[in-house]
Every structure is written in C-alpha cells, then in structure tokens.
Write an enzyme that holds these catalytic residues in place. Sequence first.
Site, short mmCIF file in Angstrom:
data_model
loop_
_atom_site.label_atom_id
_atom_site.label_comp_id
_atom_site.label_asym_id
_atom_site.label_seq_id
_atom_site.Cartn_x
_atom_site.Cartn_y
_atom_site.Cartn_z
N GLY A 37 1.13 -1.26 -0.07
CA GLY A 37 0.38 -0.38 0.62
C GLY A 37 1.38 1.04 -0.01
O GLY A 37 0.21 2.54 0.37
N GLU A 38 2.08 1.60 0.58
CA GLU A 38 2.72 2.62 0.03
C GLU A 38 3.38 2.99 -1.01
O GLU A 38 2.85 1.94 -2.26
CB GLU A 38 4.22 1.99 0.60
N ARG A 95 -10.56 24.22 5.19
CA ARG A 95 -11.14 24.95 5.82
C ARG A 95 -11.22 24.21 7.26
O ARG A 95 -12.18 24.57 8.08
CB ARG A 95 -12.73 23.62 5.54
N GLN A 96 -10.36 23.02 8.29
CA GLN A 96 -10.14 23.07 9.10
C GLN A 96 -9.02 23.74 9.66
O GLN A 96 -7.75 23.06 9.53
CB GLN A 96 -9.86 21.23 9.36
N ASP A 174 -23.72 32.50 2.34
CA ASP A 174 -23.44 32.64 3.36
C ASP A 174 -22.00 33.91 3.54
O ASP A 174 -21.84 34.78 2.74
CB ASP A 174 -22.48 31.38 4.63
N LYS A 198 -25.87 31.83 7.04
CA LYS A 198 -25.70 30.41 7.65
C LYS A 198 -25.31 29.75 8.76
O LYS A 198 -24.12 30.75 9.08
CB LYS A 198 -24.73 29.60 6.41
N ASP A 224 -20.34 30.09 -4.65
CA ASP A 224 -19.75 29.74 -3.48
C ASP A 224 -18.36 29.45 -4.16
O ASP A 224 -17.88 28.11 -4.98
CB ASP A 224 -20.78 28.96 -3.21
C1 R5P Z 1 -18.16 26.87 3.25
O1 R5P Z 1 -17.03 27.68 3.86
C2 R5P Z 1 -17.90 27.09 2.31
O2 R5P Z 1 -18.04 28.03 1.38
C3 R5P Z 1 -18.92 25.90 1.07
O3 R5P Z 1 -20.12 27.40 1.39
C4 R5P Z 1 -19.40 24.43 1.52
O4 R5P Z 1 -17.61 24.08 2.55
C5 R5P Z 1 -20.33 24.19 0.78
O5 R5P Z 1 -20.38 22.22 2.03
P1 R5P Z 1 -21.43 22.08 1.71
O6 R5P Z 1 -21.83 21.73 -0.01
O7 R5P Z 1 -21.40 20.50 2.10
O8 R5P Z 1 -22.54 22.16 2.09
#
Ligand code: R5P
Length: 300
Positions: A37-38, A95-96, A174, A198, A224
Amino acid sequence: MKPIVFGGRNGEHLAVELAFMKGFDLGSVEVKKFPDGESYIRVMDDVQGRDVIYINSLQRDPNEAVVETLYTLDTLRDLGARRVVAVIPYMSYARQDSRFNPGEAVSIQILAKLFKTIKVDHIITVDMHLHRISDPSSLFGANFHNITGVRELGKYLRRNYDLTRPDTVVIGPDEEAEQWARVMAEELGGLEFSTLEKKRLTAEKVVIEAKGVNVKGKNVVIVDDIISTGGTIIEAVKALRSLGARDFYVATVHPLLVGDALPRLLRLGLKELVGTNTVLSPISRVSITPAIAEALDRIF
Ligand code: R5P
C-alpha cells in the site's frame, strides 16, 4: 530552456492543457503502489536546472493526494530543479483552520508545515479558504498566490445566458462568500449582490436565512467556493424560492460533489449548475487553466 510541467493524478488534465496553451514541455511522473500500500513515485524526465511546474489537486482521496504531492515535489527539488512551482488548484484541509473543539488537529497548519520543509518557490492555489490565515506565504514557506476561478465562471455565464440588471441578483450563500459574489457581480456587468446567513449544524446539515434580500421575480446567480454535500446550495435555493425568486444559476469553483450531492442538486430544477475543473466532476465545464496561466505569466 522552457519550463516543464508535470501533473499528478488529480492534475494531469490541467498539466496537458497548460503545456498546450503555453508551449511548455510536458513531463511525466510514474505513480504506483507497492503491494503493502505504500506509494511509489518516479519522475521520468531530467529536471536538472529547469523551471518546473507540478499540478495536483488534493481531493478525491485527499490523504493519498497529499502523499503523492509532497513526495513528488520533494523529488523534483532533490533532482536539481531550478525553480519549483506547485499548483494546488484545490487545497484540502483548508476548512479545518482552527481548533473548533478541544483536542482537534488544526489540519491546514500541519499541511503547511509539510510544504514548508520542501521549500517550493511558489504555490498557486485557487479560491482557498483563507478566512483565518492572514499570511499564507510565511505559513507555507513559499510565495503564495491565491487566484480566483470566479472570473472564469462569470465569463461562462455571460457567454451562455442573458443575465442583466435589474432582473438578476448574485447571492453568496454565507457571509464568507461575499468576496465571490462581488467578483461574479462585477463579471456579469455590475449586478447587485448580497449574502445569506448560514449556520452549520453538522458537516452535512446547515440552516440558511435570507433576511433582507429582495429576489421576488428575479433570476438568482448563486456562487460559492465549494459544493461538497450540496447542503448549502439546497438550503439557499429553498430559502430564496420561498421569497419568490425565479430561475437559479449555480456556479462553484470546486465541485467536490460528495455522495449523492449531484442527484439532490439536479432535483432542484436549476437552470444551470456549473463548476470549474480544479476537481473533475460531471459539471466541470469551465477550465481554470487560463487563470493558472496568467498567474504563471506573473511569476516567470
Ligand atoms: C464553507 O465555508 C464553504 O464556503 C462552502 O459553503 C461549503 O463547504 C459547502 O459545503 P456543503 O456543500 O457540504 O454545504
């Protein structure tokens, strides 16, 4: 000598397009698996003394893509490339960017540290979630270029539809999406734009309120950065429909479309659902390559 461009498994389509568009050489990297798996990586071209561009999005299987990308970049560096430009159209883990709950890993900071050890010269990424990162260049240890794919999406909508003021408004689902709504509104000739409120309840569930937006009888362009589960767009469309909005045109830079997101979105009866090819999906009809090429022109 002209630059040589390599594509990882999530970036080959862009490497080919870029090489063709700019007249760069196209290199190849062998990526395979050992029986345990490497990952096995082998750069097939001589890069000694050359400017090298490596393109890979960190998606589909993000952990696999991270290993492939870091190993390839380090190898290119080690083989004597003169300048290394990493093009990461979709930067996963962005996002994290905070410890939202006690004990959580701040994933993007760890990923940035790994990039920093490789010392690439430039990183080009597309609409990365940079809400809580003020100085990405020092975090990643490279000249950092966060370009946008929204202009290319706007050009596509302009070519294909008649979306004019005052019949059309642009909505970011958002607050953080205001930056993309603004660019889209500009690209579409100076439309009005606005954002919704949101609240995220879980990774899959959000609630959206459309306070104070006037969409009655209007066409709505929703833009978005990412569509992941589709929850955000579905709730935004529902909220705006209840206020009397007419037709919906939805555009996203990174169409991750996980699980059953696409069929759920298609059931909304949208006039358009389009994304770029930072990640490949059935709706990736807009190429990000011209925007990457422009950023490279500024670098070289
Ligand atoms: C969040 O901050 C992003 O800008 C998107 O709105 C988000 O990642 C969308 O995720 P989902 O389609 O799961 O609602």
